[in-house]
Structures are given as structure tokens and as C-alpha cells.
Write a protein that holds these residues in place. Structure first.
Motif, PDB file in Angstrom:
ATOM      1  N   GLU A 135      -9.558 -19.922  40.382  1.00 34.41           N
ATOM      2  CA  GLU A 135     -10.643 -19.701  41.347  1.00 34.41           C
ATOM      3  C   GLU A 135     -11.060 -18.232  41.371  1.00 34.41           C
ATOM      4  N   ALA A 136     -10.083 -17.341  41.340  1.00 32.73           N
ATOM      5  CA  ALA A 136     -10.393 -15.903  41.345  1.00 32.73           C
ATOM      6  C   ALA A 136     -11.141 -15.511  40.078  1.00 32.73           C
ATOM      7  N   VAL A 184      -7.424  -8.727  45.567  1.00 36.39           N
ATOM      8  CA  VAL A 184      -7.161 -10.123  45.230  1.00 36.39           C
ATOM      9  C   VAL A 184      -6.617 -10.274  43.810  1.00 36.39           C
ATOM     10  N   MET A 185      -7.298  -9.697  42.830  1.00 36.53           N
ATOM     11  CA  MET A 185      -6.854  -9.872  41.445  1.00 36.53           C
ATOM     12  C   MET A 185      -5.480  -9.258  41.214  1.00 36.53           C
ATOM     13  N   ALA A 186      -5.180  -8.152  41.890  1.00 27.90           N
ATOM     14  CA  ALA A 186      -3.857  -7.531  41.744  1.00 27.90           C
ATOM     15  C   ALA A 186      -2.764  -8.482  42.232  1.00 27.90           C
ATOM     16  N   VAL A 187      -2.978  -9.099  43.385  1.00 25.14           N
ATOM     17  CA  VAL A 187      -1.998 -10.035  43.931  1.00 25.14           C
ATOM     18  C   VAL A 187      -1.906 -11.290  43.062  1.00 25.14           C
ATOM     19  N   VAL A 188      -3.050 -11.820  42.662  1.00 26.41           N
ATOM     20  CA  VAL A 188      -3.064 -13.024  41.822  1.00 26.41           C
ATOM     21  C   VAL A 188      -2.306 -12.753  40.518  1.00 26.41           C
ATOM     22  N   ASN A 189      -2.586 -11.630  39.886  1.00 24.75           N
ATOM     23  CA  ASN A 189      -1.896 -11.303  38.634  1.00 24.75           C
ATOM     24  C   ASN A 189      -0.393 -11.170  38.846  1.00 24.75           C
ATOM     25  N   LYS A 190      -0.008 -10.577  39.971  1.00 27.57           N
ATOM     26  CA  LYS A 190       1.418 -10.426  40.282  1.00 27.57           C
ATOM     27  C   LYS A 190       2.065 -11.800  40.485  1.00 27.57           C
ATOM     28  N   THR A 249      -0.910 -17.050  50.895  1.00 29.07           N
ATOM     29  CA  THR A 249      -1.828 -17.546  51.932  1.00 29.07           C
ATOM     30  C   THR A 249      -2.913 -16.518  52.236  1.00 29.07           C
ATOM     31  N   ARG A 250      -2.519 -15.244  52.346  1.00 28.30           N
ATOM     32  CA  ARG A 250      -3.510 -14.187  52.602  1.00 28.30           C
ATOM     33  C   ARG A 250      -4.518 -14.101  51.453  1.00 28.30           C
ATOM     34  N   THR A 251      -4.011 -14.203  50.237  1.00 26.58           N
ATOM     35  CA  THR A 251      -4.880 -14.096  49.069  1.00 26.58           C
ATOM     36  C   THR A 251      -5.810 -15.301  48.976  1.00 26.58           C
TER      37      THR A 251
END
Length: 119
Positions: A83-84, A48-54, A5-7
Motif C-alpha cells: 500500500e505504501a 512511513v517508508m522508514a518504518v515500513v522498510n524496518k 498500527t501507527r504506520t
């Protein structure tokens, strides 16, 4: 608030920032435009990309991880990744445009850069 949600919220805020900067490209260059871009760019790539990749790794790594997410959540995570990625592409183009604008607006900027800015 969950990591997803945060991301998701961060991606929406970054989209708004990028859209605003894209819409202001016709205005005279101001250093704050570059500052806003740099802040958004680092937020996208460092956070953002770090969280998305995780998150993507969690849903694609193993069957055990997949079982912890329902199909709808997997779709949402993959959509967020898309989207990212799209936002990253827009930012690269915007960064190039701002670089030209930034270079053409300073004192002593070449006539060629200034002409490119006017086109």
C-alpha cells in the motif's frame, strides 16, 4: 499503539489526502494544494517508508526474526508495504501534475504551460 498500527493509520490518512488532492485537480490551483502535497510527501518518505522498510526487514531478515511474528502479521506488514509503495507511485504522478499546475498559475507563466493546464 504499536509501530505497525501507527504506520497503518498514517498510510490511511495519506491515502485520504492524496485522494482529496487528486479530486481537486480540476479546481483552480491554490498554493495550499502544494503545501498539502509537500507535507504528505515528506510524511510518506521520511516517516512511513522508514518504518515500513524496518518492519519488512524484520520479517524477512532471519529465521529468528520470523519466529517473532505470526504468519498473519507478516502478511499484514507485507500488505502495508504494498500500500505504501502504491501510495508513493500515486504521489509521484500527483506531484508532477501539481508542478505543472503550480507553474501555469503564477504571474508570467508561459502560454504553453497555461494551455497544458487547460487540456
Amino acid at each position: 499503539m504499536t509501530e505497525f498500527t501507527r504506520t497503518k493509520k498514517s498510510v490511511e490518512e495519506l491515502k485520504n489526502t492524496v485522494t482529496s488532492l487528486e479530486q481537486s485537480l480540476h479546481l483552480p490551483f491554490h498554493p495550499s494544494m502544494w503545501d498539502d502535497f509537500e507535507k504528505a510527501h515528506s510524511t510518506l518518505h521520511l516517516t512511513v517508508m522508514a518504518v515500513v522498510n524496518k518492519l519488512v526487514a524484520k520479517v524477512t531478515e532471519t529465521d529468528e526474526h520470523r519466529r517473532t511474528f505470526n504468519a498473519a502479521m507478516v502478511d499484514k506488514i507485507l500488505q502495508l508495504a504494498s500500500e505504501a509503495g502504491e501510495l508513493s507511485s500515486r504521489m509521484e504522478i500527483l506531484g508532477q501534475q501539481l508542478q505543472v499546475r503550480r507553474g501555469s498559475s503564477g504571474p508570467g507563466a508561459s502560454a504553453e504551460l497555461q494551455a497544458a493546464h487547460l487540456r
